[in-house]
Design an enzyme around this catalytic site. Sequence first.
Site, mmCIF file in Angstrom:
data_model
loop_
_atom_site.group_PDB
_atom_site.id
_atom_site.type_symbol
_atom_site.label_atom_id
_atom_site.label_comp_id
_atom_site.label_asym_id
_atom_site.label_seq_id
_atom_site.Cartn_x
_atom_site.Cartn_y
_atom_site.Cartn_z
ATOM 1 N N HIS A 118 -0.089 14.808 -16.266
ATOM 2 C CA HIS A 118 -0.638 13.879 -15.261
ATOM 3 C C HIS A 118 -1.400 14.565 -14.146
ATOM 4 C CE1 HIS A 118 1.595 10.207 -16.510
ATOM 5 N NE2 HIS A 118 2.456 11.092 -16.995
ATOM 6 N N LYS A 169 -2.885 4.789 -1.407
ATOM 7 C CA LYS A 169 -2.441 5.794 -2.379
ATOM 8 C C LYS A 169 -1.648 6.823 -1.596
ATOM 9 C CE LYS A 169 -6.886 6.268 -3.313
ATOM 10 N NZ LYS A 169 -6.860 6.048 -4.763
ATOM 11 N N ARG A 170 -0.983 7.753 -2.292
ATOM 12 C CA ARG A 170 -0.282 8.786 -1.551
ATOM 13 C C ARG A 170 -1.260 9.594 -0.699
ATOM 14 N NH1 ARG A 170 5.266 9.797 -2.636
ATOM 15 N NH2 ARG A 170 4.984 11.586 -1.265
ATOM 16 N N LYS A 229 -7.168 13.637 -2.451
ATOM 17 C CA LYS A 229 -7.604 12.239 -2.488
ATOM 18 C C LYS A 229 -8.598 11.922 -1.362
ATOM 19 C CE LYS A 229 -3.177 10.681 -4.505
ATOM 20 N NZ LYS A 229 -3.506 10.050 -5.801
ATOM 21 N N THR A 253 -4.540 4.677 -10.938
ATOM 22 C CA THR A 253 -4.241 3.373 -11.550
ATOM 23 C C THR A 253 -4.476 2.265 -10.535
ATOM 24 O OG1 THR A 253 -1.939 3.916 -11.068
ATOM 25 C CG2 THR A 253 -2.630 4.067 -13.364
ATOM 26 N N LYS A 307 -6.247 -1.685 -10.712
ATOM 27 C CA LYS A 307 -5.694 -2.910 -10.121
ATOM 28 C C LYS A 307 -6.727 -3.599 -9.241
ATOM 29 C CE LYS A 307 -1.268 -0.565 -10.293
ATOM 30 N NZ LYS A 307 -0.344 0.314 -9.547
#
Length: 842
Positions: A388, A579-580, A585, A689, A693
């Site tokens: 992952h 998100k985290r 990111k 993911t 969504k």
Amino acid sequence: AGWLADETPRLDSSVKGSAFEPTSPRATEPVVGPERTVDGFAKAFLDELNFEAGVALKRSTTTDQYLALARTIRGYLMADWLRTAERRRQNPTKMVGYLSAEYLLGRQMGNSLLATDLGDIAEQAMTSLGLDFNLLRAQEIEPGLGNGGLGRLAACFIDSLASMDVPSIGYGIRYEYGIFRQTFEEGRQVEVPDAWLSLGAPWEFPHPDRAVQVNFGGTTEQYIDGDGRTRPRWLPAWNVQGIPYHYMVPGYQNGVVNTLRLWSARATQEFDLEIFNSGDYAEAVRAQTFAENISKVLYPEDSTPQGRELRLQQQYFFVACSLKDFIDRTLEEDFDLTRLDERIIFQLNDTHPVIAIPEMMRLLMDEHDMEWAAAWEVTSKCFAYTCHTLLPEALEVWPVELMTRLLPRHMEIIYRINEEFLDTVREAFPGDELRVRRMSVIQEHPERAVRMANLATVAGVKVNGVAALHSELLRDKLLPDFAALWPNKFTNVTNGVTPRRFIRLANQQLSTLITDTIGPGWETDLERLRELEPYADDAAFTESFRQVKQANKDRLRSILSQRDGIELPEHAMLDVMVKRLHEYKRQTLKLLHIVSMYDDITSGRVRREDVVPRTFVFGAKAAPGYFMAKEIIFLINSVAKTIAQDPRVTDLMAVAFPANYNVTLANKLIPAADLSEQISLAGKEASGTGNMKFALNGALTIGTDDGANVEIRELVGDENFFLFGMLEPEVAALADRGYTPSSFYESNPALKRAIDLLASGHFTGGDRSLAAPVVDDLLYKDRFMALADFQSYLDAQARVDAAYRDVDGWTRSAVLNVARSGFFSSDRSMRDYLDRIWMPKS
Ligand code: GLG
């Protein structure tokens, strides 16, 4: 009175067969659930409240009522659960064992009501008793047994497996404390323990009578067995018990209920008793605490490894329980273990459960008397590995010293696996010792350690990444030597999300509109959303679609107002990044855009009437020990506060950062979003993911060419996606040339202004030092190249503004995002796993 004579307890420690094997000779009981009527539901509810909980309705608390409601609903699933288990036992076929250290389940009640289609009945029954159904539903504390994408993916997968009636079981850990609850104090993250079990746990079924023993420590020795053969054996030093807790995993309105089996650690009785009998009560209790620590708390780390002894204990604990459970209790008695692969394929969700590989070898050899070759033959057919990540530093390695101390027998087995593997490598690539060193399961530097990803790749039938780009980079950049040796081992399965929870439950109004337009059934056949495409130009449909979005935004505003005291403007584009918190990111890139917009308005560089009003929403938890992530949270909160207090901008921009982003909040936020921020540095986000969504709920994506963004853009079309930033090869090339962020700062006036303003202390009460950690890192390190992508990001945001002004054009794009994202159902992911990994046709 004969029954008086029959009081001697009979201890039955030989529980055989899977969880619901009736111990009575009657093989099948006719199982009937409560009546599916409002009265039947109300009666079942009162039975739970009065006779199970022992509480009268008029004396009951909201918690009593919530618990009784939950137990009533699960009562309706029970018959299906028993029937599913019985059906699987009658017809044993190959099963999927999903091994995952995390399951980020989200609330259970709504999903159970949806699966049983009991929502209306339950609501009316509660109303008939004078109770507030929604208030009761809101009592549920979600089981946060995961960090982020990886754990939520596992939850989506088991939902799909049940909805597709695939024989499968999820195995994991029942953490007493899940992911921490996040609060903010003075803008800084403070973690509060998540005591999710404190008010009762109506969704779980403990089976202390089915405990499994797990050993640790000690040494190994050689001994001569009955046939005169020299064999190794493990002399462990201590042990704990694993207690299984069962959770129902209902399929979507198909009468299937699968099982999620989570393990909880407890001190073994012998251990206890021995110490207790010696008179040391305090020591006995201490031993218990020590054992129970194993499943006490989820490590709140996401995409970074946590190399702690307790973590390895957790991993081995749940994996040892699960394999034993499968072989001794689920498999038919006397099944020939050399054919084990005909009954099970274990999917390893990241490296966390990889210790299952040597454990399987140990079980087969030491407990079931198999020889090495036979054991390896079958073990190497029973596991597949999903990776992952792409950050090399996020791959788990366990020091040999620790491994030897905690699991000496496993360390021996790993050495032997590695020896034989390296022989294979030498045979295929004679004289290439550098390659041998790179591929070895054991690394030598900086310390001797076991590379868990290598072990998984050596033993796994397949290795897969989680999006097309990721699988490619995994094969060609992370594990290229393995790909050269076994090209066919590598495959891709792009992630997916369950449309039940993330469309049907989260976005009821959109669901109704979809069903009214294309008819029912799309929830289990998501490609059917394609049928919406023609309606992208239908005035009546697009008007309804817009109304749904507006209603979701209104709902969100009222939730944030109640939940967090955040008041948001009524009409603004809703721009969401949830998100985290992780540097890769790039929440800081988003922050630079916000500061730049603020600066443009306050300095008069843009005319107010040219500004498209925006509300920015962040949701993000930082790992408690991740210093920079926590500084970024503080800075976002500081900017949010300053903007809220500056009358020059309050009509044009707002920043909201509701605390404690979780699955429950995601379900409210995502359906309301106009714009989805997926802005990681290309090549760093394995899949994502959340991005799926958002698209499925009609948000447009602004994103880099990374992870599953690539596939989203291909499907929804370039014109319905805002692409920006370097491509992965450009990132690699820039890194090779040597990246100096300050040169971007010096040469780009807009970037310089934004950073200077951040650095000036304007957002931190005049205190420059408070912004310095983040600003200095951007200027002098910027590992994830936010500054290099800044201009491209600003340009894309300008395109977003222009597109948003065209109301019809925007709606059209949003509808097409929904219509073309059916591929991202986790049902499709499961089909791909079945076809490519679990039950390939060839
Ligand atoms: C990972 C990755 C995500 C991915 C998720 C599920 O970082 O990109 O979508 O797993 O595969 N550690 C994660 O959350």
